[in-house]
Design a protein around this motif. Structure first.
Motif, mmCIF file in Angstrom:
data_model
loop_
_atom_site.group_PDB
_atom_site.id
_atom_site.type_symbol
_atom_site.label_atom_id
_atom_site.label_comp_id
_atom_site.label_asym_id
_atom_site.label_seq_id
_atom_site.Cartn_x
_atom_site.Cartn_y
_atom_site.Cartn_z
ATOM 1 N N VAL A 150 0.811 -1.220 0.000
ATOM 2 C CA VAL A 150 0.000 0.000 0.000
ATOM 3 C C VAL A 150 0.844 1.269 0.000
ATOM 4 C CG1 VAL A 150 -1.879 -1.171 1.194
ATOM 5 C CG2 VAL A 150 -0.140 0.035 2.522
ATOM 6 N N SER A 151 2.146 1.137 -0.123
ATOM 7 C CA SER A 151 3.022 2.307 -0.106
ATOM 8 C C SER A 151 2.736 3.222 -1.291
ATOM 9 C CB SER A 151 4.482 1.859 -0.134
ATOM 10 O OG SER A 151 5.336 2.954 -0.356
ATOM 11 N N PRO A 152 2.796 4.555 -1.101
ATOM 12 C CA PRO A 152 2.591 5.481 -2.225
ATOM 13 C C PRO A 152 3.579 5.259 -3.372
ATOM 14 C CG PRO A 152 2.461 6.654 -0.145
ATOM 15 C CD PRO A 152 2.935 5.277 0.189
ATOM 16 N N SER A 153 4.721 4.679 -3.062
ATOM 17 C CA SER A 153 5.716 4.439 -4.122
ATOM 18 C C SER A 153 5.472 3.136 -4.864
ATOM 19 C CB SER A 153 7.119 4.434 -3.507
ATOM 20 O OG SER A 153 7.235 3.394 -2.544
ATOM 21 N N ALA A 154 4.510 2.315 -4.398
ATOM 22 C CA ALA A 154 4.235 1.039 -5.059
ATOM 23 C C ALA A 154 3.723 1.288 -6.474
ATOM 24 C CB ALA A 154 3.229 0.245 -4.248
ATOM 25 N N GLY A 155 4.108 0.398 -7.377
ATOM 26 C CA GLY A 155 3.721 0.558 -8.780
ATOM 27 C C GLY A 155 2.759 -0.517 -9.241
ATOM 28 N N LYS A 156 2.840 -0.855 -10.509
ATOM 29 C CA LYS A 156 1.880 -1.776 -11.110
ATOM 30 C C LYS A 156 2.020 -3.201 -10.578
ATOM 31 C CE LYS A 156 1.466 0.892 -15.407
ATOM 32 N NZ LYS A 156 1.573 0.874 -16.872
ATOM 33 N N GLU A 157 3.147 -3.515 -9.925
ATOM 34 C CA GLU A 157 3.319 -4.852 -9.369
ATOM 35 C C GLU A 157 2.487 -5.068 -8.113
ATOM 36 O OE1 GLU A 157 5.830 -2.180 -7.016
ATOM 37 O OE2 GLU A 157 5.473 -2.437 -9.171
ATOM 38 N N SER A 158 1.967 -4.007 -7.521
ATOM 39 C CA SER A 158 1.199 -4.114 -6.288
ATOM 40 C C SER A 158 -0.197 -4.673 -6.559
ATOM 41 C CB SER A 158 1.060 -2.730 -5.632
ATOM 42 O OG SER A 158 0.130 -2.781 -4.571
ATOM 43 N N PRO A 159 -0.696 -5.583 -5.694
ATOM 44 C CA PRO A 159 -2.068 -6.075 -5.851
ATOM 45 C C PRO A 159 -3.103 -4.957 -5.788
ATOM 46 C CG PRO A 159 -0.854 -7.418 -4.253
ATOM 47 C CD PRO A 159 0.006 -6.239 -4.578
ATOM 48 N N VAL A 160 -2.782 -3.871 -5.070
ATOM 49 C CA VAL A 160 -3.713 -2.750 -4.989
ATOM 50 C C VAL A 160 -3.919 -2.121 -6.359
ATOM 51 C CG1 VAL A 160 -4.123 -0.488 -3.924
ATOM 52 C CG2 VAL A 160 -3.060 -2.316 -2.590
ATOM 53 N N TRP A 161 -2.866 -2.099 -7.184
ATOM 54 C CA TRP A 161 -2.980 -1.538 -8.533
ATOM 55 C C TRP A 161 -4.018 -2.314 -9.347
ATOM 56 C CZ3 TRP A 161 -0.021 2.635 -10.463
ATOM 57 C CH2 TRP A 161 -0.231 2.924 -11.818
ATOM 58 N N SER A 162 -3.970 -3.646 -9.243
ATOM 59 C CA SER A 162 -4.943 -4.478 -9.967
ATOM 60 C C SER A 162 -6.360 -4.223 -9.457
ATOM 61 C CB SER A 162 -4.595 -5.961 -9.791
ATOM 62 O OG SER A 162 -3.316 -6.229 -10.285
ATOM 63 N N MET A 163 -6.492 -4.043 -8.145
ATOM 64 C CA MET A 163 -7.816 -3.759 -7.588
ATOM 65 C C MET A 163 -8.364 -2.444 -8.120
ATOM 66 S SD MET A 163 -7.135 -4.909 -3.622
ATOM 67 C CE MET A 163 -8.667 -4.163 -3.096
ATOM 68 N N ILE A 164 -7.498 -1.436 -8.229
ATOM 69 C CA ILE A 164 -7.931 -0.132 -8.746
ATOM 70 C C ILE A 164 -8.344 -0.256 -10.206
ATOM 71 C CG2 ILE A 164 -7.146 2.204 -9.308
ATOM 72 C CD1 ILE A 164 -5.426 2.078 -6.773
ATOM 73 N N GLU A 165 -7.602 -1.013 -10.998
ATOM 74 C CA GLU A 165 -7.964 -1.206 -12.404
ATOM 75 C C GLU A 165 -9.318 -1.885 -12.532
ATOM 76 O OE1 GLU A 165 -4.651 -3.348 -14.037
ATOM 77 O OE2 GLU A 165 -3.713 -1.510 -14.801
ATOM 78 N N ASN A 166 -9.543 -2.907 -11.688
ATOM 79 C CA ASN A 166 -10.851 -3.587 -11.705
ATOM 80 C C ASN A 166 -11.966 -2.626 -11.301
ATOM 81 O OD1 ASN A 166 -9.657 -6.016 -12.407
ATOM 82 N ND2 ASN A 166 -9.445 -6.709 -10.283
ATOM 83 N N LEU A 167 -11.677 -1.770 -10.351
ATOM 84 C CA LEU A 167 -12.664 -0.804 -9.897
ATOM 85 C C LEU A 167 -13.004 0.200 -11.000
ATOM 86 C CD1 LEU A 167 -14.169 -0.398 -7.237
ATOM 87 C CD2 LEU A 167 -12.410 1.248 -6.560
ATOM 88 N N GLN A 168 -12.008 0.589 -11.772
ATOM 89 C CA GLN A 168 -12.263 1.522 -12.870
ATOM 90 C C GLN A 168 -13.091 0.870 -13.979
ATOM 91 O OE1 GLN A 168 -7.935 2.681 -13.142
ATOM 92 N NE2 GLN A 168 -8.807 4.706 -13.503
ATOM 93 N N ASN A 169 -12.912 -0.423 -14.158
ATOM 94 C CA ASN A 169 -13.691 -1.137 -15.180
ATOM 95 C C ASN A 169 -15.087 -1.507 -14.679
ATOM 96 O OD1 ASN A 169 -11.511 -1.105 -16.997
ATOM 97 N ND2 ASN A 169 -10.645 -2.973 -16.107
#
Length: 1229
Positions: A750-769
């Motif tokens: 959940v770090s602000p520096s985390a990138g696309k490798e973070s599971p949170v990134w995938s969750m955000i993409e799913n949320l946008q879709n």
């Protein structure tokens, strides 16, 4: 000569049948279930027939039934009559008309034989008829007692004989004590985890049964001929104490001799099989759920159909109308084979919803079939670890604990799939321990074979050899679940000073070993007392282990002598944590009122008097134990709560915290929920790094804690910072560790520096879709069943079912502008909008059944309850973290929403398998019943709270119908109809909520208010100094900016928005910081406003608050002032004063109503009261440190003209929940 005549008379009276004769009897059996009160509905059945008994050989006879009629009753006695059930009569007659062979000699019925196709239900009805012939007649004694077999099992019988001199016939009365049978024909399922408590049963019981037989016997040359016999059986049942009202079952049967003729031809019979003796036989009785009657042929398509229908009905929200059908699904699954289960899995596993429903409901098959089904899934690997864990947990805790199933369950401990995931492996091991506990409870008690627990003993010994801490802890927890008496020898090996060899193990392992004795404290209290006392007296052991030993010791309910031993030892105790913990535990138990502590509380009361002079004023900083309970003899219900906080001298951080809840009911004790936390890692961290900490939770303490937490990375990655476990019904099913590695993984994710490798990134993409998540869980929370034979050969059942369907649905779609490109921290500077809707809720169905339950008919009393919680939501949201803005829009809700409801009623029920349309559920208190008016209690209440601006209202409805019978307390509380509902409605188009935490100019309405206030010269009236007034005006500077604003607006059509807005101001000044909250109503005609000015402490430690509200903020006014002082030569003092000029009428009325109770409450609390001249619109109070160990409180009240003074001893503040000491009352300081 007299001896010969006496023997001859005995032979003539002893019941017997002539093998050359045919006897014809009329038989009638009837059973009714209800309250036994006038004008209340009951249900029942009646069977009338002719019975022929034909001699075959000297001790073998043939029984045949003819002219059978089966009738059902459902209604009000005296107003309704029995109705014949033609189809069911035909079905029963078809079986009863076939021959039944039985052995009979000297008043004893032997082996019963029938053709193979005769059902067990019909054989048991024949046992009810033959039960009349099982009688012992002794003419040499008027009154005698025997222990003999009958349809109820091996029970004690009391006989009384009386001879009619005119007819030379004997009247024989037999009383059977079926409450205390050695081998009772009864089954008890579903309460293995509840501990029996004899002391509670002595205060009352929930079930009482009596049986009486009366025979008329005529002596003949062939033996005593039974001319007439009558039996009366009564059972009283209540979910509470039967002395306070009950449901009554009354069963009668009668046998009347019609004729005795010579046998001309013995009927030919076909092949027969043995069906056992006269004792009632239970065969597959648990398969028939008593609250429904369905034809169970061709179940597979019905199951598939029902799962699809239920999944669809609950796809978005809980469908309370279909939640009862889940019980029907359980019933269908219980009559299917393993092959059927595999077919259903292939049909339904491809759909996520259907798959989940099948896995959640198939566990209620509750026998070998479900274990074989799970074994197939584990071997095939076609379920996830999460699915496997959930299914196995319920299956192992609901499956029938039988010998063959234990062997099957063992296999899961060696299956590779079980070890494929750590949480799954934990579930398998802990669940197996729970299964062992239930197996020993039902099958063996203390003589339970060691083979069933041996796999767990092997696991813990293997962990000890490998010095694997986690494996030892897991196995010990499972052994604790099992509570097997043979495991004590193994547990000893992990306890220092008790083990035959020296033991050096981590504190966490020692703790698990001590706690593994918790069930053995009940099953083998003497052995556990020896172990725990030995641990407690070893002063070199870790403090925590000694306190745990003390906790388990008192679970064994030690006698007075042992409590006295512990008391004497404590008088010499140097470790204040052990002393404080033990003393507080003993003191709490001394106040206990539950039956299980009846004798122990007396012993503890004596111990407290001895220990109080030394430990009565121990500081609250030390370890503590607290036990609170209550018990009601009318309800036979009580609860107990226990909290244990274990510390040691090395750290202020508790080593372990444990909370427990217990529920006492009708002679049993059920441990509801237990939560435990260990803080080994955190304690170690503080011990190594903390520099300044005095335990007072001051600012200095919090600063020291914060600095230590920054060094959490210094701990080893595998050492847990925090451990937690959960136990339900005394069985641990979950434990987890929070360690360094896990924390670092979460922070990295959940770090602000985390990138696309973070599971949170995938969750955000799913949320946008656009994402949709749905979870539904049908769960049979408990199924408890008690079944016993009746004299009619029908099974009497008392059952409780509690089924729930829980649904959670979340639909959401988000938009991010500008979109994320390479790191999560960009969210903090973007505009984020979210649209979501969903549902969370449940439907809980509870049933209590008391009556006759067979596979072909049911009759009885049934309580049916439904509880529904429904929380739907729909809103859109916008936010910008950098700009500190946040908006929510709630759309209209045009329909009324029932958020919470409870509904229950009690029914007289009748069902039969051949004629489903004849099923009846008559409210026990029908609407049309004619009862004397004062006996009826029918309250109806509807209270609504309406927010006119937002068009929302919330209503509470309550309606009940009760019939009052003075001697029926407390049962009449639950007889009748009850409905409670909480609902809401919001018809406006939209509610808009806007929050802003960034500095802005205040809104127009707030500016108008401030302008008005600036014109009022006395706007800060009652401020105590000119500096306060000046500062208050300074707070209204037109250049000030609110630090926070919020608007809540209702929008409907083209009309102007209406609602409220609030603004909070913070204005730093030279000596004090002012905080002001201004709330204004928005609308065309709105002028309501509120202003609250808070002036925090200055150098004189004075805090003032000034509140004005009403039209243009001028209608009402109130102020409050608090001050603290500790000047040289004076005592520390705290003073508070509330003053008002004008307040609303309802506040005046509330004050007047409180005023009535002040004198009584003052006396109760120990205040000294005197008359004084006080201000009319003012309440003041002062608290002064009168001495080093006490405080003096003085309260001055308006109008009443009284001053109340109280002195409280501070040494007892830490235990104020259990005891408060008022030392002395006087006026003046």
């Amino acid at each position: 000569m007299w001896g010969f005549l006496l023997c001859h008379l005995v032979a003539l009276a002893e019941p017997g049948l002539n093998p050359k004769k045919t006897y014809e009897y009329r038989y009638e059996g009837m059973v009714n279930i209800g309250r036994g009160m006038p004008n209340l509905a009951e249900s029942g059945v009646r069977l009338v027939c002719k019975v022929k008994i034909i001699g075959v050989s000297a001790q073998t006879f043939l029984l045949r039934v003819s002219n059978l009629n089966f009738e059902e009753f459902n209604g009000i006695p005296g107003k309704n009559a029995f109705d014949t059930s033609p189809k069911l009569t035909k079905r029963i007659a078809a079986e009863l008309s076939k021959p039944f062979m039985f052995e009979y000699a000297k008043g004893r019925v032997g082996d019963i034989r029938t053709s193979a196709e005769i059902s067990d239900t019909i054989v048991n009805i024949v046992r009810g008829i033959l039960g009349f012939f099982q009688v012992t007649v002794k003419t040499t004694q008027r009154v005698y007692e025997l222990e003999e077999f009958g349809i109820h099992g091996l029970c004690q019988s009391t006989y009384a004989n009386e001879e009619d001199a005119n007819s030379q016939e004997l009247s024989v009365t037999q009383i059977v004590d079926i409450n205390n049978c050695k081998k009772k024909a009864a089954i008890y399922r579903g309460m293995a985890l509840a501990v029996d408590n004899k002391l509670s049963k002595e205060r009352g019981d929930s079930v009482i049964s009596t049986v009486r037989y009366v025979y008329t016997v005529k002596p003949t040359v062939d033996g005593g001929l039974i001319k007439k016999a009558h039996a009366l059986e009564r059972q009283h049942f209540s979910p509470f104490n039967v002395k306070g009202g009950n449901s009554k079952l009354q069963a009668t049967k009668e046998l009347v001799l019609l004729s005795v003729t010579d046998t001309v031809v013995t009927p030919a019979v076909g092949p027969m099989i043995s069906r056992g003796n006269l004792v009632y036989k239970f065969v597959k009785v648990l398969a028939q759920i008593p609250i429904l009657m369905k034809k169970l042929d061709d179940p597979v398509p019905k199951i598939a159909d029902m799962i699809k229908r239920l999944a669809q009905a609950n796809i978005y929200q809980t469908d309370s109308a279909t939640s009862e059908d889940v019980v029907v699904l359980f019933q269908l699954l219980r009559v299917t084979s393993l092959e059927n289960h595999e077919v259903l899995w292939k049909q339904l596993s491809g759909n996520d919803e259907h798959r989940r429903w099948l896995l959640d409901t198939i566990v209620e098959v509750a026998d070998a079939r479900v274990l074989k089904f799970l074994k197939n899934r584990f071997n095939a690997g076609d379920v996830s670890a999460n699915e496997a864990g959930q299914t196995l947990l319920i299956a192992f805790n609901h499956v029938a604990a039988e010998t063959d199933l234990m062997e099957m369950a063992k296999e899961f401990l060696s299956m590779p799939f079980s070890k494929s995931h750590p949480m799954l492996w934990n579930t398998v091991v802990l669940s197996y321990g729970s299964l062992v506990y239930r197996y020993c409870t039902y099958e063996y008690g203390r003589s339970c074979p060691v083979a069933v627990v041996q796999p767990l003993l092997d696991l813990v010994i293997d962990g000890l050899k490998r010095n694997n801490e986690l494996d030892m802890v897991l196995a010990l927890k499972a052994i604790g679940n099992a509570g097997h008496p043979s495991s004590i020898k193994t547990i000893r090996r992990f306890l220092p000073g008790v083990s035959a060899t020296p033991v050096t193990l981590p504190a966490r392992v020692l703790s698990a070993a001590v706690q593994s004795l918790r069930h053995l404290a009940v099953r083998d209290p003497h052995s556990v007392q020896d172990i725990t006392v030995s641990l407690f007296v070893q002063r070199h052991l870790p403090t925590e282990i000694r306190m745990l030993a003390c906790m388990i010791l008192f679970e064994t309910k030690p006698p007075l002598a042992l409590v006295s031993t512990v008391t004497a030892f404590l008088l010499e105790e140097a470790d204040m944590h052990v002393a404080s913990f033990s003393y507080s535990l003993i003191g709490s138990i001394a106040k206990s009122s539950t039956p299980d502590n009846h004798f122990l509380s007396t012993a503890c009361s004596v111990a407290v008097k001895i220990l109080a002079p030394k430990f009565g004023r121990v500081s609250y900083h030390y370890s503590k134990a607290m036990h609170l309970d209550w018990f009601n003899d009318d309800f036979l219900i009580g609860t107990a709560t226990e909290i244990f906080m274990l510390k040691n001298a090395a750290s202020y951080i508790p080593t372990e915290i444990v909370t427990k809840g217990k529920f006492h009911f009708i002679g049993k004790i059920l441990q509801l929920v237990e939560l435990g936390f260990r803080a080994d890692g955190i304690k170690e961290l503080f011990r190594q790094n903390i520099q300044v900490f005095n335990g007072h939770l001051s600012y200095v303490d919090f600063e020291a804690i914060f600095k230590v937490l920054q060094d959490w990375k210094t701990l080893p990655g595998d050492k847990p910072l925090l451990s937690a476990y959960t136990r339900i019904f005394g069985q641990e099913f979950f434990f987890a560790d929070l360690n360094n590695d896990l924390i670092q993984s979460v922070i990295k994710t959940v770090s602000p520096s985390a990138g696309k490798e973070s599971p949170v990134w995938s969750m955000i993409e799913n949320l946008q879709n656009g994402m949709s998540w749905h979870w539904t869980k049908p769960f049979l929370m408990f199924e408890t069943r008690y079944i016993q034979a009746t004299s009619l050969g029908l099974p009497l059942e008392i059952s409780k079912y509690y089924n729930t369907v829980t649904t959670i649905t979340v639909n959401a779609k988000a938009a991010i502008s500008p979109p994320l490109t390479d790191r999560l921290g960009q969210l903090l500077t973007s505009d984020v909008s979210l649209e979501t809707d969903g549902f969370a809720g449940f439907s809980k169905d509870q049933f209590v059944f008391h009556g006759i339950n067979t596979d072909i008919f049911q009759c009885g009393a049934e309580l049916k309850s439904k509880t529904v919680l429904a929380i739907p939501w729909e809103f859109s949201m916008k936010m910008n973290v950098k700009q500190k803005t946040f908006e929510i829009d709630l759309p209209a809700c045009k329909e009324e929403t029932k958020l919470f409801s409870v509904k229950f009623d009690v029914y007289a029920v009748s069902r039969n398998i051949e004629e489903p349309s004849r099923a009846k559920m008559t409210p026990m208190m029908p609407d049309s019943v004619e009862i004397v008016k004062f006996d009826i209690y029918h309250p109806q209440v509807k209270v609504c709270a309406e927010a006119n601006i937002y068009g929302a209202d919330f209503c509470v409805e309550f309606e009940a119908t009760r019939s009052h019978y003075i001697d029926e307390y407390p049962l009449y509380y639950f007889l009748g109809y009850t409905n409670f509902a909480f609902q809401s409605n919001k018809p406006v188009d939209k509610i808009h909520i806007e929050m802003n935490a960034s500095p802005t100019k205040y809104p127009v309405s707030v500016r108008n208010l401030l302008d008005t206030l600036q014109k009022l010269p006395k706007s800060c009236h009652h401020s105590t100094s000119s500096s306060s007034s000046r500062t208050s005006h300074q707070a209204w500077n037109g250049n000030s900016e609110p630090v926070f604003t919020i608007k809540v607006l209702a929008m409907s059509g083209n009309t102007n928005p209406e609602g409220y807005e609030a603004a909070a101001f913070y204005t730093p000044a030279a000596q004090m910081d002012n905080t002001q909250l201004i709330v204004s109503q928005i609308g065309a005609e709105a002028n309501w406003k509120l202003s609250n000015l808070l002036v925090p402490p200055s150098t004189h430690a004075v805090t003032t608050m000034h509140l004005r509200w009403g039209a243009e903020c001028q209608s009402y006014e109130m102020s409050m002032k608090t001050a603290t002082a500790h000047l040289p030569g004076s005592r520390p003092t705290l003073k508070a004063k509330i003053h008002w000029k004008t307040v609303p009428g309802y506040m005046i009325e509330l004050g007047k109503s409180i005023e009535k109770y002040i004198p009584g409450m003052a006396f109760l609390l120990g205040f000294y009261q005197k008359h004084a001249t006080n201000a009319k619109h003012e309440v003041s109070a002062s608290v002064v440190a009168a001495t080093a160990g006490s405080i003096a409180t003085t309260i001055k009240l308006p109008d009443v003209g009284n001053t109340l003074t109280l002195v409280i001893n501070l040494f007892f503040i830490h235990s104020i929940i259990s005891k408060t000491h008022f030392i002395k009352c006087y006026n003046g300081l």
